[in-house]
Scaffold this motif. Structure first.
Motif, PDB file in Angstrom:
ATOM      1  N   GLN A 184      14.460  -6.912  58.407  1.00  0.00           N
ATOM      2  CA  GLN A 184      14.491  -6.477  59.798  1.00  0.00           C
ATOM      3  C   GLN A 184      15.919  -6.425  60.329  1.00  0.00           C
ATOM      4  OE1 GLN A 184      11.213  -7.171  62.466  1.00  0.00           O
ATOM      5  NE2 GLN A 184      12.515  -8.433  63.753  1.00  0.00           N
ATOM      6  N   VAL A 185      16.741  -7.388  59.944  1.00  0.00           N
ATOM      7  CA  VAL A 185      18.148  -7.374  60.349  1.00  0.00           C
ATOM      8  C   VAL A 185      18.841  -6.144  59.781  1.00  0.00           C
ATOM      9  CG1 VAL A 185      20.357  -8.561  60.123  1.00  0.00           C
ATOM     10  CG2 VAL A 185      18.310  -9.873  60.635  1.00  0.00           C
ATOM     11  N   ALA A 186      18.567  -5.812  58.514  1.00  0.00           N
ATOM     12  CA  ALA A 186      19.172  -4.638  57.890  1.00  0.00           C
ATOM     13  C   ALA A 186      18.737  -3.365  58.603  1.00  0.00           C
ATOM     14  CB  ALA A 186      18.788  -4.571  56.415  1.00  0.00           C
ATOM     15  N   ARG A 187      17.467  -3.279  58.968  1.00  0.00           N
ATOM     16  CA  ARG A 187      16.977  -2.102  59.687  1.00  0.00           C
ATOM     17  C   ARG A 187      17.638  -1.978  61.054  1.00  0.00           C
ATOM     18  NH1 ARG A 187      11.915  -3.450  62.149  1.00  0.00           N
ATOM     19  NH2 ARG A 187      13.382  -4.070  63.773  1.00  0.00           N
ATOM     20  N   ASN A 188      17.747  -3.094  61.765  1.00  0.00           N
ATOM     21  CA  ASN A 188      18.382  -3.062  63.088  1.00  0.00           C
ATOM     22  C   ASN A 188      19.835  -2.620  63.003  1.00  0.00           C
ATOM     23  OD1 ASN A 188      16.036  -3.920  64.351  1.00  0.00           O
ATOM     24  ND2 ASN A 188      16.603  -6.074  64.329  1.00  0.00           N
ATOM     25  N   ALA A 189      20.530  -3.094  61.956  1.00  0.00           N
ATOM     26  CA  ALA A 189      21.930  -2.721  61.784  1.00  0.00           C
ATOM     27  C   ALA A 189      22.068  -1.221  61.533  1.00  0.00           C
ATOM     28  CB  ALA A 189      22.547  -3.509  60.632  1.00  0.00           C
ATOM     29  N   LEU A 190      21.191  -0.666  60.688  1.00  0.00           N
ATOM     30  CA  LEU A 190      21.237   0.763  60.405  1.00  0.00           C
ATOM     31  C   LEU A 190      20.855   1.570  61.644  1.00  0.00           C
ATOM     32  CD1 LEU A 190      19.617   0.728  56.853  1.00  0.00           C
ATOM     33  CD2 LEU A 190      21.977   1.371  57.399  1.00  0.00           C
ATOM     34  N   GLN A 191      19.865   1.088  62.392  1.00  0.00           N
ATOM     35  CA  GLN A 191      19.453   1.792  63.602  1.00  0.00           C
ATOM     36  C   GLN A 191      20.556   1.773  64.658  1.00  0.00           C
ATOM     37  OE1 GLN A 191      15.453  -0.122  64.263  1.00  0.00           O
ATOM     38  NE2 GLN A 191      14.947   1.936  64.912  1.00  0.00           N
ATOM     39  N   ARG A 192      21.244   0.665  64.751  1.00  0.00           N
ATOM     40  CA  ARG A 192      22.295   0.564  65.771  1.00  0.00           C
ATOM     41  C   ARG A 192      23.358   1.635  65.562  1.00  0.00           C
ATOM     42  NH1 ARG A 192      26.506  -4.398  67.188  1.00  0.00           N
ATOM     43  NH2 ARG A 192      27.740  -3.182  68.636  1.00  0.00           N
ATOM     44  N   GLY A 193      23.658   1.936  64.313  1.00  0.00           N
ATOM     45  CA  GLY A 193      24.656   2.953  64.034  1.00  0.00           C
ATOM     46  C   GLY A 193      24.231   4.349  64.439  1.00  0.00           C
TER      47      GLY A 193
END
Length: 293
Positions: A14-23
């Protein structure tokens, strides 16, 4: 104890997904970045469900109004929660927004007490107080950045509230569809929810913000990565919720906070202040006490 392993796996995904989404927020906007999670995750969800369905041929899903209402409520709440979380990250930072998202459990506990008459033990009330204090510390703005931090805090709390609704909605959907095969019902509910979210949100953006939709499609490589991480995380969350009470699952999921703090420092050069560390720790401890008390 499979639900513990599933929850522990869901947190870093979930952290990895949030990081990619933030970009993706800059070009696609918060709603376009939100669509990425569902649209590009749907093919992976269908693949996961196909494997689970093949492994459980004895499953007999039961479609009902209870399932339909629960999955629609969960889907709408999850869309709103994701958009609010992305806005909180923009205003307050990656790690702080993730900690603010932990407000989903205390808010769910308050809703249960006020609306459904749920009883809470003294330890749970103490945990609720600790989590509330931690959230207040996190959201208390400095004088030179009061407006931005306050906006981020409000978005973070809104995200937590919406995630609390989604958490209960998806759990009820899975229990209504096929209670005898929780992994099957969890992955099936995930497919239905993501298909609905992709169709509705994609249609709205196509009609109102076509540029955002073009931006999402133009960054399909990054979007595909976010979709894969998001689907894997959701499959783990849904399956864990089908195997254990939501409070216990959310308590183990608190490990997402330290992971997000490390990711924020590594990827976005964010450094937490002592106040934020204290607030995040108090929030995490309070969530665990509220869930397990």
């Amino acid at each position: 104890m499979l639900w513990i392993l599933l929850t522990a796996a869901a947190a870093p995904l979930q952290v990895a997904r949030n990081a990619l989404q933030r970009g993706l927020v800059g070009d696609a906007g918060p709603w376009g970045a939100t669509l990425v999670r569902f649209l590009f995750g749907l093919p992976f969800s269908l693949l996961i469900f196909a494997v689970v369905a093949f492994a459980t041929p004895q499953a007999e899903p039961h479609l009902s109004w209870r399932f339909a209402i629960a999955v629609v409520a969960g889907a709408i709440a999850q869309v709103s929660a994701t958009a609010a979380l992305l806005m909180a990250m923009r205003h307050s930072g990656f790690a702080v927004a993730t900690f603010m998202q932990q407000s989903s459990l205390p808010l769910a506990a308050i809703m249960g007490f006020l609306v459904f008459g749920d009883r809470m033990s003294p330890v749970q009330w103490q945990g609720l107080a600790a989590a509330t204090a931690g959230l207040l510390i996190l959201s208390w703005p400095k004088r030179d950045a009061a407006t931005g931090v306050l906006s981020g805090s409000l978005f973070g709390l809104a995200s937590g509230l919406a995630f609390a609704v989604a958490l209960n909605g998806y759990r009820q959907a899975g229990m209504a569809l096929e209670p005898g095969h929780p992994i099957y019902s969890a992955t099936a509910s995930l497919c239905v929810a993501q298909a609905l979210q992709s169709l509705v949100l994609g249609g709205i953006l196509a009609a109102t913000r076509p540029q955002a939709l073009r931006s999402v499609m133009g960054t399909w490589r990054q979007s595909l990565g976010a979709g894969l991480c998001g689907t894997a995380a959701s499959a783990c969350w849904f399956s864990a919720l089908a195997l254990a009470p939501a409070g216990q699952v959310r308590a183990v999921g608190v490990i997402e906070g330290p992971i997000a703090a490390a990711a924020g420092r590594r990827l976005f050069k964010e450094r937490l202040s002592l106040r934020q560390i204290v607030g995040g720790t108090a929030t995490g401890v309070g969530v665990v006490m509220t869930a397990l008390g």
